[in-house]
Every structure is written in structure tokens, then in C-alpha cells.
Design a protein around this motif. Structure first.
Motif, PDB file in Angstrom:
ATOM      1  N   VAL A   1      46.332 108.940 -38.932  1.00 51.11           N
ATOM      2  CA  VAL A   1      47.202 109.099 -39.492  1.00 51.11           C
ATOM      3  C   VAL A   1      48.666 108.689 -38.913  1.00 51.11           C
ATOM      4  CG1 VAL A   1      48.526 110.812 -41.047  1.00 51.11           C
ATOM      5  CG2 VAL A   1      46.103 111.231 -40.425  1.00 51.11           C
TER       6      VAL A   1
ATOM      7  N   GLY B   1      46.016 114.201 -43.877  1.00 54.75           N
ATOM      8  CA  GLY B   1      47.421 113.820 -43.660  1.00 54.75           C
ATOM      9  C   GLY B   1      48.069 115.214 -43.435  1.00 54.75           C
TER      10      GLY B   1
ATOM     11  N   ILE C   1      52.555 108.992 -39.093  1.00 52.28           N
ATOM     12  CA  ILE C   1      53.372 109.904 -39.864  1.00 52.28           C
ATOM     13  C   ILE C   1      54.774 109.323 -39.606  1.00 52.28           C
ATOM     14  CG2 ILE C   1      54.373 112.062 -39.737  1.00 52.28           C
ATOM     15  CD1 ILE C   1      51.797 113.175 -38.360  1.00 52.28           C
TER      16      ILE C   1
ATOM     17  N   TRP D   1      53.324 109.940 -44.962  1.00 53.20           N
ATOM     18  CA  TRP D   1      52.235 109.254 -44.100  1.00 53.20           C
ATOM     19  C   TRP D   1      51.427 108.187 -44.633  1.00 53.20           C
ATOM     20  CZ3 TRP D   1      51.075 114.519 -45.902  1.00 53.20           C
ATOM     21  CH2 TRP D   1      50.065 114.408 -46.703  1.00 53.20           C
TER      22      TRP D   1
ATOM     23  N   LEU E   1      47.196 106.818 -43.998  1.00 56.20           N
ATOM     24  CA  LEU E   1      46.019 106.791 -43.319  1.00 56.20           C
ATOM     25  C   LEU E   1      45.569 105.211 -42.993  1.00 56.20           C
ATOM     26  CD1 LEU E   1      46.265 109.731 -44.479  1.00 56.20           C
ATOM     27  CD2 LEU E   1      43.794 109.735 -44.479  1.00 56.20           C
TER      28      LEU E   1
END
Length: 224
Positions: free
Chosen positions: A167, A96, A169, A155, A157
Motif C-alpha cells: 500500500v 488500505g 500512502i 492510497w 495498492l
């Protein structure tokens, strides 16, 4: 922008810097309307398996061209390089942090900085080659103006293996709206580090979406 004529490169300035959140790099990878080699083969991992929602530890923030970027105990470990620091753990929080670090720096790097960012933080391949071809037609010589920088909120995952991670964001824009950037990082065994894999513009999927709220299972970054 940057058509087939022979005009001098345009100075995108604020236009490039303020493209929605952190997606200037992605926009450039596909076209210039907003202002070759194969990826490394992953090697078997020795990383410890930890939950995808594990937050980074010892979180701190650094500034790069007007943007605040998170750093933590999971990376980067090579902090002497202020343009393209590297060295991220082969773990979910390491992935991340690597994704945020790479996309922010690529998005706001100045003319004399982006070649190093591309070389050290981006996975090789056709999409990287396309980005380079397009980026040289632009000129960005100053950072994001005060008060106009998007803020990384955290973030999520959506997939993780020690060799590749997806990821999302989450970013808040200066006007209060929010976006999510869909990014991918791959492990580069030759360097012992993550590399951002730029999306294939021809695939048609948007790398950024507007959102009304962040997910409850987002890894929130304190001090964002």
C-alpha cells in the motif's frame, strides 16, 4: 539520537512528530538519527475479489494525537479501543485502511500508547523487535501541534492478495509538499486482521519518497 552513552532519553516532542509525513515509525525502525519472532503464516482466504481501486464506503475521520485517521465500513470494526482499533476487512479497501491506521498511530503514539499499538497493529518479527529497542530510548508526551499535522490524501495498492498487500500512502505536509509512504500489511490469521509489516532497514530501500503530484489512479479520501 539515543547513542551508546547513558544520558536520559531525549524528549523528541515536535522533532519526532514532524518527521516527514507518517514515517517516524519507519525512521525509528532503522535508526534514531531523525530526532523475534517470524511473521504470521497466512491461511487460505475467503475474501471477495474486488478491484484494487475500490474506495472505502461510509468514510469518516477520527483524531488521534493531532492526526486525522480515516475509518469506514471496511474497518476498523472494533472502535471501542481508541488507541489501537482493529478489525479490517480482508479486501483492498480494508487493507488500505489498515495500513493508514497502523502507520499513523505508530508514528504519533505517546510514551504510554505505543506499546499497545505495536502489540496489536504491527506484525511480529525482527523489524518490530528493532523498533521496540529504539523506541524506548525516546520520549514523546504530546500530540502534533495544531496546524502542523500531515494530511493523508489517499492510497494506491501496488499489489494485493488476501494474505499480503503493498500500500502506497500519499500525504500532504504542512508546507504543501507531498510524500508517498511504501507500506506492507500482512494478514494475521490468529487475529483475523491485517498487521503492518515494518521494513527491513538493512535492505536499503527508502520507505518514503518525495513526489510532485499524486497518481491519477489513487484512491482519494474525501475530507482529507
Amino acid at each position: 539520537m539515543g547513542g551508546s552513552d547513558r544520558r536520559q532519553p531525549r524528549r523528541c516532542g515536535a522533532g519526532l512528530r514532524l518527521i516527514a509525513a507518517l514515517v517516524a515509525a519507519y525512521a525509528l525502525a532503522g535508526s534514531l538519527t531523525g530526532c523475534g519472532s517470524d511473521p504470521d503464516t497466512a491461511t487460505p482466504s475467503t475474501s471477495q475479489q474486488i478491484p484494487l481501486t475500490t474506495p472505502p464506503t461510509e468514510l469518516r475521520w477520527v483524531e488521534f494525537n493531532g492526526m486525522r485517521i480515516p475509518q469506514a465500513a471496511e474497518g476498523p470494526h472494533e472502535v471501542s479501543d481508541v488507541i489501537a482499533p482493529g478489525g479490517f476487512d480482508r479486501t483492498p479497501p480494508g487493507a488500505g485502511l489498515a495500513a493508514v491506521n497502523a502507520i499513523v498511530r505508530l508514528s504519533v503514539a505517546l510514551d504510554d500508547q505505543w506499546p499497545q499499538v505495536v502489540r496489536e497493529l504491527i506484525a511480529p518479527g525482527q523489524t518490530r523487535d528493532d523498533f521496540i529497542t529504539n523506541r524506548i530510548q525516546l520520549s514523546t508526551t504530546s500530540g502534533v501541534p495544531a496546524g502542523q499535522a500531515p494530511q493523508v490524501q489517499g492510497w494506491k495498492l501496488t499489489a494485493f492478495t488476501p494474505d499480503k498487500a503493498s500500500v502506497d500512502i500519499y500525504t500532504r505536509l504542512p508546507d504543501g509538499s507531498m510524500t508517498v509512504n511504501h507500506t506492507t500489511v500482512v494478514w494475521a490469521p490468529a487475529f483475523g486482521d491485517w498487521r503492518l509489516l515494518l521494513p527491513d532497514a538493512a535492505a536499503g530501500a527508502s520507505p518514503v519518497d518525495a513526489i510532485s503530484a499524486t497518481p491519477t489512479d489513487m484512491v482519494a479520501l474525501t475530507g482529507a
